[in-house]
Design a protein around this motif. Structure first.
Motif, mmCIF file in Angstrom:
data_model
loop_
_atom_site.group_PDB
_atom_site.id
_atom_site.type_symbol
_atom_site.label_atom_id
_atom_site.label_comp_id
_atom_site.label_asym_id
_atom_site.label_seq_id
_atom_site.Cartn_x
_atom_site.Cartn_y
_atom_site.Cartn_z
ATOM 1 N N SER A 291 49.039 44.944 47.102
ATOM 2 C CA SER A 291 49.787 45.525 45.992
ATOM 3 C C SER A 291 48.985 45.566 44.702
ATOM 4 C CB SER A 291 51.103 44.758 45.777
ATOM 5 O OG SER A 291 50.860 43.374 45.637
ATOM 6 N N ILE A 292 48.283 44.494 44.365
ATOM 7 C CA ILE A 292 47.412 44.458 43.183
ATOM 8 C C ILE A 292 46.030 44.021 43.665
ATOM 9 C CG2 ILE A 292 47.111 43.624 40.817
ATOM 10 C CD1 ILE A 292 50.039 42.787 40.800
ATOM 11 N N PRO A 293 45.196 44.953 44.096
ATOM 12 C CA PRO A 293 43.952 44.584 44.779
ATOM 13 C C PRO A 293 42.860 43.999 43.901
ATOM 14 C CG PRO A 293 44.140 46.969 44.590
ATOM 15 C CD PRO A 293 45.448 46.402 44.143
ATOM 16 N N VAL A 294 43.007 44.061 42.573
ATOM 17 C CA VAL A 294 41.981 43.494 41.689
ATOM 18 C C VAL A 294 42.447 42.127 41.205
ATOM 19 C CG1 VAL A 294 40.664 43.757 39.560
ATOM 20 C CG2 VAL A 294 41.201 45.772 40.954
ATOM 21 N N ILE A 295 41.710 41.092 41.577
ATOM 22 C CA ILE A 295 41.993 39.718 41.149
ATOM 23 C C ILE A 295 40.859 39.257 40.244
ATOM 24 C CG2 ILE A 295 42.423 37.336 41.876
ATOM 25 C CD1 ILE A 295 44.568 39.294 42.827
ATOM 26 N N GLN A 296 41.196 38.846 39.015
ATOM 27 C CA GLN A 296 40.169 38.403 38.074
ATOM 28 C C GLN A 296 39.855 36.923 38.257
ATOM 29 O OE1 GLN A 296 40.657 39.386 33.956
ATOM 30 N NE2 GLN A 296 40.773 41.575 34.329
ATOM 31 N N SER A 297 38.619 36.566 37.925
ATOM 32 C CA SER A 297 38.120 35.214 38.195
ATOM 33 C C SER A 297 38.586 34.174 37.200
ATOM 34 C CB SER A 297 36.586 35.224 38.207
ATOM 35 O OG SER A 297 36.087 35.489 36.908
ATOM 36 N N SER A 298 39.088 34.584 36.028
ATOM 37 C CA SER A 298 39.544 33.646 35.003
ATOM 38 C C SER A 298 38.461 32.639 34.625
ATOM 39 C CB SER A 298 40.805 32.901 35.474
ATOM 40 O OG SER A 298 41.335 32.094 34.458
ATOM 41 N N TRP A 299 37.247 33.145 34.379
ATOM 42 C CA TRP A 299 36.149 32.240 34.030
ATOM 43 C C TRP A 299 36.341 31.604 32.662
ATOM 44 C CZ3 TRP A 299 33.222 32.351 29.707
ATOM 45 C CH2 TRP A 299 33.342 33.486 28.897
ATOM 46 N N LEU A 300 37.108 32.261 31.779
ATOM 47 C CA LEU A 300 37.198 31.833 30.387
ATOM 48 C C LEU A 300 37.657 30.392 30.254
ATOM 49 C CD1 LEU A 300 37.104 32.439 27.360
ATOM 50 C CD2 LEU A 300 39.401 33.403 27.539
ATOM 51 N N THR A 301 38.659 29.994 31.031
ATOM 52 C CA THR A 301 39.164 28.629 30.937
ATOM 53 C C THR A 301 38.452 27.664 31.880
ATOM 54 O OG1 THR A 301 40.924 29.271 32.471
ATOM 55 C CG2 THR A 301 41.461 29.262 30.132
ATOM 56 N N ASN A 302 37.555 28.172 32.708
ATOM 57 C CA ASN A 302 36.970 27.321 33.746
ATOM 58 C C ASN A 302 35.449 27.264 33.770
ATOM 59 O OD1 ASN A 302 39.547 26.654 35.033
ATOM 60 N ND2 ASN A 302 39.614 28.825 35.512
ATOM 61 N N GLY A 303 34.769 28.106 33.002
ATOM 62 C CA GLY A 303 33.322 28.053 32.962
ATOM 63 C C GLY A 303 32.666 28.998 33.964
#
Length: 369
Positions: A291-303
């Motif tokens: 349904s939402i094929p693009v998943i972001q890595s969320s590096w901002l809070t995790n390095g």
């Protein structure tokens, strides 16, 4: 362990056949499934969608004001407007900030987020967006949370649809997923979010999608939520996406407790660990894959290193470059500037091919090795 493997294999086959895992499947993945096995399933699914290509955008975050009347317990950024460090940028100040990054870094996305500032009329935003659009062609405005849009609507005594239409006509291109947190009313009460704000988030997004204005979606984990809350959150996104296909991407991000009321009261003492971050990335891929094929890595809070691991656990978009972001640093967590060269190098290091995109996920450049 064999039963776990069989259950996860059944979920994998379900996703491959085009189905969405159900609530029990998702709770199982949160509470029982082996993390490495989840990662393997998620990476295989991501590879079927985008191969070894991982996208990113040259982005600037503009925190145009820190004045907010919502005052969430999980936010360390907001000010009431009476403090010495309260601020709201003028149109000229905004243009000046953007100009430097536009000229020097070739930004293609402007993420505009601030607070629900009660002193700002709709014309503040429409005039600002028009000025940005006219001055910086090719720069996509990815702006305002659903809370900001809802407040503007109430302040101006016009509908949500009319508010979004006028913002879109002035230059708004898409809406970020900020404010989603966890949709559960019980959780949001502890977080200090207004009554029915979860439903409001979904309602604003639905109105935007009806108008053809796309958005991103998010989920904040690692505070007081339970597995069932996250399962319901993800399935709510799937349900809305089936109607209009308006979500461009999904980002699960972990709560940063520093300097927040939740930490001061001892409700949340620590941030989520790496294993929990990767579990949420993998489950997001598995549940939202069709349904939402693009998943972001969320590096901002995790390095950066966790950003790399997130890609290996099913993410296929890095997110964006960062220049002068202010919300996360308010928690006491240091966030440096991140230029595109570092993103390219980080993806190359794990054998991925970086793809630069614009705000609407259209390819600008392949960085083939």
């Amino acid at each position: 362990m064999l039963q776990q493997a069989d259950a996860l294999e059944d979920i994998y086959l379900k996703v491959l056949s085009g189905e969405t895992p159900d609530r029990d499947d998702i709770i199982f993945m949160y509470e029982e499934a082996d993390l490495n096995a989840l990662g393997e399933v998620a990476r295989n699914l991501a590879a079927k969608i985008s191969g070894r290509y991982v996208s990113f955008v040259s982005n600037m975050i503009l925190n145009y004001t820190n004045v907010c009347n919502v005052r969430c317990n999980f936010c360390a950024f907001y000010r009431t407007g009476t403090e010495a460090d309260s601020y709201t940028l003028s149109k000229d100040e905004v243009i000046q900030k953007i100009q430097h990054h536009y000229d020097n870094f070739g930004i293609r996305q402007l993420l505009i987020q601030g607070g629900v500032n009660p002193s700002l009329p709709l014309t503040y935003y429409t005039e600002l967006f028009s000025a940005i659009r006219d001055r910086f062609p090719g720069l996509g405005i990815h702006g305002l949370s659903t809370s900001e849009i809802s407040f503007i609507s109430r302040k101006e005594h016009i509908s949500i649809s009319e508010t979004i239409s006028r913002l879109s006509e002035s230059g708004l291109e898409s809406i970020p997923g900020a404010g989603a947190e966890i949709f559960s009313a019980d959780v949001r009460k502890i977080l200090g979010r207004p009554l029915n704000s979860g439903e409001d988030w979904l309602r604003v997004m639905e109105e935007a999608h009806k108008l053809g204005v796309h958005s991103s979606a998010t989920m904040m984990f690692g505070h007081v939520e339970e597995s069932r809350h996250k399962a319901d959150h993800l399935l709510s996104l799937v349900s809305l996406q089936k109607k209009y296909n308006g979500f461009m991407s999904f980002t699960p991000w972990n709560f940063e407790p520093g300097n927040t009321e939740l930490q001061k009261k001892g409700i949340v003492k620590y941030r989520a660990g790496g294993a929990e971050v990767l579990r949420n990335i993998a489950i997001s891929r598995i549940v939202l894959n069709n349904s939402i094929p693009v998943i972001q890595s969320s590096w901002l809070t995790n390095g950066m290193q966790m950003g790399q691991m997130a890609v290996l656990f099913g993410a296929n978009d890095w997110g964006g470059t960062i220049y002068d972001e202010k919300v996360i640093p308010a928690t006491g967590k240091k966030v440096g500037n991140l230029r595109k060269e570092l993103i390219v190098n980080s993806l190359n290091q794990i054998g991925m091919t970086p793809v630069e995109r614009d705000n609407l996920y259209r390819v600008i450049r392949y960085y083939d090795q």
